[in-house]
Design an enzyme around this catalytic site. Structure first.
Site, PDB file in Angstrom:
ATOM      1  N   SER A  85       0.949   9.677   6.575  1.00 18.80           N
ATOM      2  CA  SER A  85       1.021   9.826   7.548  1.00 18.80           C
ATOM      3  C   SER A  85       2.301   8.637   7.547  1.00 18.80           C
ATOM      4  CB  SER A  85      -0.017   8.139   7.328  1.00 18.80           C
ATOM      5  OG  SER A  85      -1.110   7.829   7.475  1.00 18.80           O
TER       6      SER A  85
ATOM      7  N   HIS B 135       3.746   3.954   7.719  1.00 19.52           N
ATOM      8  CA  HIS B 135       3.744   4.665   9.443  1.00 19.52           C
ATOM      9  C   HIS B 135       5.302   3.821   9.627  1.00 19.52           C
ATOM     10  CE1 HIS B 135      -0.318   5.321  10.156  1.00 19.52           C
ATOM     11  NE2 HIS B 135       0.085   5.206   8.566  1.00 19.52           N
TER      12      HIS B 135
END
Length: 579
Positions: free
Chosen positions: A323, A379
């Site tokens: 991610s 993230h």
């Protein structure tokens, strides 16, 4: 002619909409600042304030851009027969003759007219406020001007229709006034050409990376030290196979986990979502900047995401997933799009990337508090790294080149990342081999035959603790339906001194004692904790989980962590919880 006579229409800013957006930004900022003063107890306050400072800097820039519009008493847009006055250049009229072409870019939350101006005329325009101090590669060329219809009062279709009507009349009048032998000069605008995202080529690196991620996930399932649950590896398996954990990296020097974790995933849905996002990013971005820098930005963002995850998350959190690298690619899409002409393709890049970026970033601080499984810290670290690298890339990207410079450096970095991850297979395989031969691990993995053999080997190699290993071999044999279990336990009991501990435990499983009688024979706290655990095993073997569970809980809280009974109680409670 009086300029007032030229004015056809003026449109004020929709200040109620701007105010709502501004208040939402203020509310988010207030919440983030509050979290800085009252961070979660298990988070590094310096790390929290680092990201709070980044948000405050972004909020300051956005405020400096929004407040002039919100406080302005002048119209946001003026359309007249002389030209058009746009928000980018207040008090300056852009003549109709200066507009070479235009596009209208509409999305769910935006509606923008994009003007492509004559470069010579564009040089006479000046920006104001903070924008005038920012580099042009960041703000975009003055030769491309956006008119955001969604922030103006009035119907966007009406405004656009009036704009098109006046522009068409002005260009028609200009053509009629031109001599027959004249021609429109070639566009000499010193801008990068439109990104070639509609080329016939395929994002091959994206496809290769997708295949690698799927292959790694299959390997996770194949080499998992515990049975996968619903197609997902256990947390313990993810850790052993290369997931990030702060203590292992900081205290034990296993920094290679920063490189292996981005290739791994915690479940099939985790893998599926990331593969879809990666395919979308690659379809747009790999053909925009080339596979070399696409790969480098992905790996650099993945590394930045791993570092942020380890730095911010709880010290015992096991982090895995691509991610960080994927979010970094979308942040880089937004940054790199400023290089290109503000046409439909570039604006769609920004809009599409923002629709994925915003949900992946905004909740990261609150998620860190609530303990959600989504790694928002990773993230944010990936996005920050991807955007920073992309902006640095823009500064050294000549306009005449279709792809960025220093492709060899990008390949070298990506190669180094992959080599480190590949070499990390050696410590991973060594750990897995040790764990795979651990009889306790095999026991709770349901591999009872291997566990029984392992406990027998341990008993031979460690005579001092052999009585306990023989007990565990008996448990493995019983669960594995080995008919020799009782006979082997009797043989082991015959070799023991009947006046020493843990001989009474043997008598319990041979049917000579009851659990209460075993507890009465325990002479100290260590023997009482062991008696409690083995009583739980006795009840479990007899199918009475209601009596077994509290005894395992008591053993877990009373036995030293170095005892086999401590690990056994933890494993049994985990198994009972799963059931």
């Amino acid at each position: 002619m009086n300029p007032q006579e030229l004015r056809r229409a003026e449109y004020a800013y929709n200040k109620s909409k701007l105010l709502r957006v501004f208040l939402v930004m203020v509310a988010i900022t207030a919440g983030i600042v509050w979290l800085g003063f009252y961070p979660p107890k298990d988070k590094d306050p310096y790390a929290i304030w680092f990201f709070v400072s980044l948000w405050l800097a972004l909020f300051g820039i956005l405020t400096s851009l929004a407040l002039p519009k919100l406080l302005s008493k002048r119209p946001g847009l003026i359309i007249s027969t002389a030209g058009i006055q746009v928000p980018n250049f207040p008090d300056q009229i852009v003549a109709w003759s200066a507009i070479r072409s235009f596009d209208r870019v509409r999305a769910k939350y935006s509606d923008v007219i994009v003007l492509h101006l004559d470069p010579i005329a564009a040089k006479t325009l000046t920006r104001q406020w903070l924008v005038s101090r920012l580099p042009e590669w960041l703000t975009g060329s003055r030769a491309k001007v956006g008119i955001p219809l969604q922030v103006l009062r009035g119907n966007p279709d009406t405004i656009f229709g009036q704009f098109v009507g006046l522009l068409s009349k002005a260009h028609e009048a200009e053509r009629q006034a031109m001599p027959e032998d004249s021609s429109i000069p070639k566009d000499e605008e010193e801008e990068a050409s439109e990104p070639a995202v509609n080329s016939a080529g395929h994002p091959l690196f994206t496809y290769i990376l997708l295949a690698i991620l799927v292959a790694v996930y299959l390997a996770e399932l194949a080499f998992s030290v515990e049975p996968p649950v619903a197609g997902s590896p256990s947390t313990w398996s993810l850790y052993l196979l290369g997931g990030t954990v702060r203590q292992s990296i900081v205290e034990h020097g296993e920094w290679w986990r920063l490189f292996t974790a981005p290739f791994m995933h915690g479940g099939i849905l985790h893998l599926a979502f990331n593969c879809v996002a990666l395919w979308f990013a690659g379809r747009l971005f790999e053909r925009l900047i080339g596979w070399r820098w696409f790969a480098a930005i992905f790996f650099a963002s993945a590394l930045g995401g791993s570092i942020a995850s380890v730095w911010i998350n709880d010290q015992y959190t096991v982090g895995v997933g691509a991610s960080g690298g994927i979010v970094g690619l979308f942040a880089a899409v937004v940054a790199a799009s400023f290089r290109f002409r503000s046409g439909p393709i570039a604006d769609n890049l920004r809009i599409g990337a923002a629709q994925i970026l915003i949900p992946s970033l905004l909740p990261f601080l609150s998620a860190a508090r609530s303990g959600e499984n989504i790694d928002y810290a990773g993230h944010f670290g990936g996005a920050l790294t991807g955007a920073a690298l992309s902006f640095l890339l823009l500064a050294f990207w000549p306009k005449e080149r279709p792809t960025p410079r220093f492709g060899a450096a990008a390949i070298a970095f990506s190669t180094l990342f992959v080599i480190v991850a590949a070499v990390s297979l050696w410590p991973i395989s060594s750990t897995i081999r040790i764990v795979a031969n651990n009889p306790m691990t095999n026991f709770f993995a349901g591999k009872y035959e291997q566990a029984a053999t392992g406990f027998a080997t341990e008993a031979t190699e460690d005579p001092a603790n052999a009585p306990y290993f023989h007990l565990w071999r008996f448990f493995a044999q019983k669960r594995g339906k080995d008919t020799k279990a009782i006979a082997d336990l009797e043989i082991a009991a015959g070799k023991m001194d009947q006046g020493t501990w843990p001989y009474p435990v043997y008598r319990l499983f041979l049917g000579a004692l009851k659990p209460d009688e075993l507890m009465a024979k325990a002479a100290d706290s260590n023997q009482r904790c062991e008696a409690t655990f083995y009583s739980g095993e006795w009840y479990l073997l007899n199918g009475n989980t209601a009596e077994a569970r509290p005894r395992f809980q008591t053993a877990l809280s009373s036995c030293p962590a170095t005892f086999l009974e401590y690990d056994g109680a933890k494993g049994e409670l985990k198994s009972l919880g799963a059931q």
